[in-house]
Design a protein around this motif. Sequence first.
Motif, PDB file in Angstrom:
ATOM      1  N   GLN A 191      -5.320 -10.796   3.191  1.00 52.30           N
ATOM      2  CA  GLN A 191      -5.660  -9.546   3.870  1.00 52.30           C
ATOM      3  C   GLN A 191      -4.701  -8.575   4.188  1.00 52.30           C
ATOM      4  O   GLN A 191      -5.007  -7.266   4.050  1.00 52.30           O
ATOM      5  N   ASP A 192      -3.615  -8.942   4.613  1.00 53.17           N
ATOM      6  CA  ASP A 192      -2.415  -8.132   4.680  1.00 53.17           C
ATOM      7  C   ASP A 192      -1.902  -7.446   3.773  1.00 53.17           C
ATOM      8  O   ASP A 192      -1.678  -6.068   3.803  1.00 53.17           O
ATOM      9  N   ALA A 193      -1.912  -8.037   2.607  1.00 52.84           N
ATOM     10  CA  ALA A 193      -1.494  -7.400   1.332  1.00 52.84           C
ATOM     11  C   ALA A 193      -2.668  -6.187   1.051  1.00 52.84           C
ATOM     12  O   ALA A 193      -2.302  -5.216   0.465  1.00 52.84           O
ATOM     13  N   LEU A 194      -3.672  -6.466   1.032  1.00 50.58           N
ATOM     14  CA  LEU A 194      -5.091  -5.599   0.815  1.00 50.58           C
ATOM     15  C   LEU A 194      -4.962  -4.222   1.750  1.00 50.58           C
ATOM     16  O   LEU A 194      -5.029  -3.191   1.223  1.00 50.58           O
ATOM     17  N   LYS A 195      -4.278  -4.564   2.993  1.00 45.43           N
ATOM     18  CA  LYS A 195      -3.889  -3.351   3.696  1.00 45.43           C
ATOM     19  C   LYS A 195      -3.094  -2.500   3.247  1.00 45.43           C
ATOM     20  O   LYS A 195      -3.226  -1.028   3.294  1.00 45.43           O
ATOM     21  N   TYR A 196      -2.010  -2.953   2.741  1.00 48.57           N
ATOM     22  CA  TYR A 196      -0.867  -2.234   2.082  1.00 48.57           C
ATOM     23  C   TYR A 196      -1.408  -1.612   0.770  1.00 48.57           C
ATOM     24  O   TYR A 196      -1.091  -0.263   0.520  1.00 48.57           O
ATOM     25  N   MET A 197      -2.413  -2.113   0.044  1.00 53.50           N
ATOM     26  CA  MET A 197      -2.946  -1.454  -1.202  1.00 53.50           C
ATOM     27  C   MET A 197      -3.945  -0.314  -0.858  1.00 53.50           C
ATOM     28  O   MET A 197      -3.623   0.641  -1.232  1.00 53.50           O
ATOM     29  N   TYR A 198      -4.474  -0.504   0.253  1.00 56.02           N
ATOM     30  CA  TYR A 198      -5.602   0.461   0.616  1.00 56.02           C
ATOM     31  C   TYR A 198      -4.806   1.632   1.257  1.00 56.02           C
ATOM     32  O   TYR A 198      -5.152   2.798   0.830  1.00 56.02           O
ATOM     33  N   HIS A 199      -3.832   1.318   2.209  1.00 60.86           N
ATOM     34  CA  HIS A 199      -2.776   2.399   2.594  1.00 60.86           C
ATOM     35  C   HIS A 199      -2.139   3.223   1.583  1.00 60.86           C
ATOM     36  O   HIS A 199      -2.254   4.279   1.683  1.00 60.86           O
ATOM     37  N   GLY A 200      -1.746   2.680   0.446  1.00 58.89           N
ATOM     38  CA  GLY A 200      -1.261   3.063  -0.721  1.00 58.89           C
ATOM     39  C   GLY A 200      -2.120   3.847  -1.721  1.00 58.89           C
ATOM     40  O   GLY A 200      -1.863   4.322  -2.648  1.00 58.89           O
ATOM     41  N   LYS A 201      -3.606   3.663  -1.262  1.00 61.70           N
ATOM     42  CA  LYS A 201      -4.603   4.295  -2.073  1.00 61.70           C
ATOM     43  C   LYS A 201      -4.619   4.061  -3.503  1.00 61.70           C
ATOM     44  O   LYS A 201      -4.613   4.693  -4.472  1.00 61.70           O
ATOM     45  N   ARG A 202      -4.453   2.866  -3.633  1.00 63.46           N
ATOM     46  CA  ARG A 202      -4.386   1.987  -5.156  1.00 63.46           C
ATOM     47  C   ARG A 202      -5.676   1.294  -5.182  1.00 63.46           C
ATOM     48  O   ARG A 202      -6.275   0.710  -4.099  1.00 63.46           O
ATOM     49  N   LYS A 203      -5.915   0.936  -6.286  1.00 61.87           N
ATOM     50  CA  LYS A 203      -7.092  -0.033  -6.679  1.00 61.87           C
ATOM     51  C   LYS A 203      -6.663  -1.326  -7.275  1.00 61.87           C
ATOM     52  O   LYS A 203      -7.685  -2.315  -7.406  1.00 61.87           O
ATOM     53  N   LYS A 204      -5.204  -1.293  -7.404  1.00 57.62           N
ATOM     54  CA  LYS A 204      -4.728  -2.969  -7.809  1.00 57.62           C
ATOM     55  C   LYS A 204      -3.894  -3.220  -6.952  1.00 57.62           C
ATOM     56  O   LYS A 204      -2.884  -2.586  -6.714  1.00 57.62           O
ATOM     57  N   LEU A 205      -3.881  -4.486  -6.667  1.00 55.51           N
ATOM     58  CA  LEU A 205      -2.903  -5.428  -5.663  1.00 55.51           C
ATOM     59  C   LEU A 205      -1.904  -5.582  -6.554  1.00 55.51           C
ATOM     60  O   LEU A 205      -1.909  -6.056  -7.549  1.00 55.51           O
ATOM     61  N   THR A 206      -0.688  -5.115  -5.891  1.00 53.31           N
ATOM     62  CA  THR A 206       0.771  -5.519  -6.810  1.00 53.31           C
ATOM     63  C   THR A 206       1.510  -6.367  -5.990  1.00 53.31           C
ATOM     64  O   THR A 206       1.237  -6.718  -4.780  1.00 53.31           O
ATOM     65  N   THR A 207       2.760  -6.915  -6.450  1.00 55.39           N
ATOM     66  CA  THR A 207       3.437  -7.766  -6.050  1.00 55.39           C
ATOM     67  C   THR A 207       4.230  -7.121  -4.598  1.00 55.39           C
ATOM     68  O   THR A 207       4.650  -7.859  -3.865  1.00 55.39           O
ATOM     69  N   VAL A 208       4.385  -5.863  -4.817  1.00 55.92           N
ATOM     70  CA  VAL A 208       4.992  -5.095  -3.903  1.00 55.92           C
ATOM     71  C   VAL A 208       4.244  -5.019  -2.676  1.00 55.92           C
ATOM     72  O   VAL A 208       4.858  -5.258  -1.696  1.00 55.92           O
ATOM     73  N   ASP A 209       2.970  -5.089  -2.791  1.00 56.79           N
ATOM     74  CA  ASP A 209       2.021  -5.327  -1.315  1.00 56.79           C
ATOM     75  C   ASP A 209       2.219  -6.698  -0.923  1.00 56.79           C
ATOM     76  O   ASP A 209       2.200  -6.897   0.324  1.00 56.79           O
ATOM     77  N   ILE A 210       2.408  -7.669  -1.761  1.00 61.19           N
ATOM     78  CA  ILE A 210       2.413  -9.006  -1.389  1.00 61.19           C
ATOM     79  C   ILE A 210       3.920  -9.127  -0.643  1.00 61.19           C
ATOM     80  O   ILE A 210       3.881  -9.775   0.446  1.00 61.19           O
ATOM     81  N   ASP A 211       4.886  -8.623  -1.428  1.00 63.55           N
ATOM     82  CA  ASP A 211       6.181  -8.484  -0.631  1.00 63.55           C
ATOM     83  C   ASP A 211       6.038  -7.726   0.908  1.00 63.55           C
ATOM     84  O   ASP A 211       6.693  -8.576   1.665  1.00 63.55           O
ATOM     85  N   CYS A 212       5.482  -6.818   1.068  1.00 63.63           N
ATOM     86  CA  CYS A 212       5.555  -6.029   2.196  1.00 63.63           C
ATOM     87  C   CYS A 212       4.473  -6.798   3.269  1.00 63.63           C
ATOM     88  O   CYS A 212       5.062  -7.043   4.359  1.00 63.63           O
ATOM     89  N   ALA A 213       3.653  -7.798   2.815  1.00 65.25           N
ATOM     90  CA  ALA A 213       2.838  -8.513   3.687  1.00 65.25           C
ATOM     91  C   ALA A 213       3.747  -9.801   4.137  1.00 65.25           C
ATOM     92  O   ALA A 213       3.679 -10.279   5.401  1.00 65.25           O
TER      93      ALA A 213
END
Length: 117
Positions: free
Chosen positions: A52-74
Amino acid sequence: MADEKKVKISNTLLPTESMKVIAESIGISQLSEETCQSLTEEVSYRIKELAQDALKYMYHGKRKKLTTVDIDCALKLKNVEVCQSPPSFPTVKPLGWGWGGNELPRYSPAGAFNLRV
């Protein structure tokens, strides 16, 4: 409202057998069924929270694909040591010298340039 797409995260638990195998691999041979069940629930909750936290970073970055960078930030958000993962963004290729890729320019005959000052 029916046209809107929403991400649904289900209440899926990891199998208790997986927890037993992981516990045996790190040296815990006797793990009771009750302990294994509570451990399974806790791990499933933590994974869901991380997603859920990684999805927040993905939505904030206006992307449609979850990346490893989002998971690292979470993971950094939870003060957890980030595991080494390859970057998920495409690497930039060098453009070369501008002659159609990385090929070197062709030199003209010696008399074509006046190099004297």
